[in-house]
Structure formats: structure tokens, C-alpha cells
Scaffold this motif. Sequence first.
Motif, PDB file in Angstrom:
ATOM      1  N   ASP A 267       0.829  -1.202   0.000  1.00  0.00           N
ATOM      2  CA  ASP A 267       0.000   0.000   0.000  1.00  0.00           C
ATOM      3  C   ASP A 267       0.864   1.252   0.000  1.00  0.00           C
ATOM      4  OD1 ASP A 267      -1.657   2.210   1.637  1.00  0.00           O
ATOM      5  OD2 ASP A 267      -3.037   0.859   0.616  1.00  0.00           O
ATOM      6  N   VAL A 268       0.423   2.257  -0.748  1.00  0.00           N
ATOM      7  CA  VAL A 268       1.204   3.478  -0.896  1.00  0.00           C
ATOM      8  C   VAL A 268       1.407   4.181   0.444  1.00  0.00           C
ATOM      9  CG1 VAL A 268      -0.790   4.982  -1.360  1.00  0.00           C
ATOM     10  CG2 VAL A 268       1.461   5.553  -2.310  1.00  0.00           C
ATOM     11  N   VAL A 269       0.465   4.048   1.371  1.00  0.00           N
ATOM     12  CA  VAL A 269       0.617   4.668   2.693  1.00  0.00           C
ATOM     13  C   VAL A 269       1.798   4.045   3.430  1.00  0.00           C
ATOM     14  CG1 VAL A 269      -0.481   5.035   4.928  1.00  0.00           C
ATOM     15  CG2 VAL A 269      -1.826   5.259   2.830  1.00  0.00           C
TER      16      VAL A 269
ATOM     17  N   GLY B  73      -2.185   2.119  -4.989  1.00  0.00           N
ATOM     18  CA  GLY B  73      -2.661   3.430  -4.571  1.00  0.00           C
ATOM     19  C   GLY B  73      -1.742   4.510  -5.109  1.00  0.00           C
ATOM     20  N   VAL B  74      -2.157   5.752  -4.947  1.00  0.00           N
ATOM     21  CA  VAL B  74      -1.419   6.859  -5.550  1.00  0.00           C
ATOM     22  C   VAL B  74      -1.236   7.985  -4.552  1.00  0.00           C
ATOM     23  CG1 VAL B  74      -3.481   8.047  -6.411  1.00  0.00           C
ATOM     24  CG2 VAL B  74      -1.302   8.300  -7.643  1.00  0.00           C
TER      25      VAL B  74
ATOM     26  N   GLU C 299       8.626  -7.551  -7.715  1.00  0.00           N
ATOM     27  CA  GLU C 299       8.303  -8.503  -6.646  1.00  0.00           C
ATOM     28  C   GLU C 299       6.841  -8.457  -6.229  1.00  0.00           C
ATOM     29  OE1 GLU C 299       9.840  -4.775  -4.484  1.00  0.00           O
ATOM     30  OE2 GLU C 299      10.122  -5.822  -6.397  1.00  0.00           O
ATOM     31  N   SER C 300       6.072  -7.497  -6.756  1.00  0.00           N
ATOM     32  CA  SER C 300       4.710  -7.264  -6.281  1.00  0.00           C
ATOM     33  C   SER C 300       3.610  -7.637  -7.255  1.00  0.00           C
ATOM     34  CB  SER C 300       4.549  -5.777  -5.913  1.00  0.00           C
ATOM     35  OG  SER C 300       5.494  -5.373  -4.940  1.00  0.00           O
TER      36      SER C 300
ATOM     37  N   PRO D  56       9.463  -2.451   2.922  1.00  0.00           N
ATOM     38  CA  PRO D  56       8.834  -2.896   1.662  1.00  0.00           C
ATOM     39  C   PRO D  56       9.671  -3.916   0.907  1.00  0.00           C
ATOM     40  CG  PRO D  56       8.780  -0.502   1.853  1.00  0.00           C
ATOM     41  CD  PRO D  56       9.647  -0.989   2.953  1.00  0.00           C
ATOM     42  N   PHE D  57      10.971  -3.962   1.164  1.00  0.00           N
ATOM     43  CA  PHE D  57      11.829  -4.917   0.473  1.00  0.00           C
ATOM     44  C   PHE D  57      11.668  -6.337   1.014  1.00  0.00           C
ATOM     45  CE2 PHE D  57      13.901  -0.771   0.088  1.00  0.00           C
ATOM     46  CZ  PHE D  57      14.048  -0.681  -1.291  1.00  0.00           C
TER      47      PHE D  57
END
Length: 252
Positions: free
Chosen positions: A4-6, A69-70, A106-107, A146-147
Motif C-alpha cells: 500500500d502506498v501509505v 494506490g497513488v 516482486e509485487s 517494503p523490500f
Amino acid sequence: MWTDVVNLQGFYSTRLGETAAQVIRGNIRDHWSDVRGKSILGLGYTTPYLSQFEDEAERVLAFMPASQGVCHWPKGGPGKVSLVDETMLPLPDYSIDRVLLVHGLESSEYLRDMMREIWRVLTSDGRLLIVTPNRRGIWARVDKTPFGWGHPFSRSQISQLLNDTLFVPISTNRSLYVPPSQRLTILQAASAWERMGKRFFPTFAGVLTVEAGKQLYVPGTPKKVQGLRRPSLANVPQAFQKHSRLGDAEGE
């Protein structure tokens, strides 16, 4: 699954995130030392890495997948970000010189479709630069960043994927040897960690950065490349649309 972008924004606002971004930015610049007159597209979550090219490249765009998301970018300026379907980019064929893919390989649940769409929008001599967690690195084993989410890759796995999707690997760099710790003393020594890591244990880097070019002449080209789609430009940032209209007018 896309992060998620958050959560991505939250990570890059920490000391650890800022350190990781600084190290990886240097690695990206090693690949792309001169982008004057080039168009650059960032796909995934690339805004921490695109700012270094804003005053140099002809134009810079950021596409964020709908499942992620943006967020607005850049701060205090006209938006250069679009929310997109990563398997149907709203760009003409052969319209982008450089594509930077971060937090994407990876996503994505539609990995090969996304890769072939990147192939479609790249110019014939365009370059794709992938930043992805290294399967053998410690960062891929810690899910507090995130990695540590999604599917990490080895160098051979990325090479195979590139070959399968009509790309030719050109060069590979490794970075992010600093441990994923919030301890200030460790982060302040990030440069030393990078030097030691590249010299003594290069295979255990946290991140792989792989540059690839397009494979143009192959037998049995997949149907998806033969019948190139032409998505609508409705979702493209206004700056790019203006550039496209001016190009059409000059052609007339």
C-alpha cells in the motif's frame, strides 16, 4: 500483492527509508549517468528516485498501479503521477526512453503482462532498469520494510524473466548492504557498509539493480507484442499530453 502506498510513504519518511533511498539512488545513477533529452517513466513506487532526474531529463512521469494506490508528486508542483493498470499503460507505442521499475517486479500478480507492456512503450533503443530485493540478502527476510514483501529474485531468475519477455540483460549492480536497522549508529555508517559489502560479500546485497534493453528480432514473437494495444491517453499527466499534441502539430 502490491504494498500500500501509505506504507511505502511511511517507510521512506523514516531514517532507514531515507538511507535506503540514498544508497539506491546512487546505484541508479551509476546506470543512468546522462539522461539529457530523455523521457523517463517510473512504474511502481519510484518517486523517491525520480527527483534526481527532474532538472535533467526532457520529461519525467510516475505511474502507480491501482492496487498500490497513488500519492501526489512532486510536492509544491504540478502533478506528474497517474493511477494506472500496470498491464495497460496509457502511453503510445515506443514513446519512452527509460523505464524505472521499483517495488514492482516482486509485487505484480501479472508479471509477464506488465513486462510486455513495458516493452511496448519503450523506444527501440530504450532501457529498463529494475530495482528488486535480492533473494539472498537480509532485507528480503525482514518484513518490516517494503523490500521484505512480495517475491524476491536472484540474478539468474531476473535474467530468465527478461529473456522470456523479450529483454536483453545489459548490466547488474548490487547495493544496500547496510542492515535494515533503525539504529542511528548503523545508518550513519551506511557508506562503510556499502564499501565492505561490495568487497567482501557481494552476493548478500539487499537489492539488485538490473538494466536491460529490448530484444527486437526474435522468431515466434508473442501475440501480445505482435498486436500492440493503443490505450487511451486520458489518464496521462497533463504535461505529457501537451508534449504529445505539440509533436503531432509539428508532424503536420
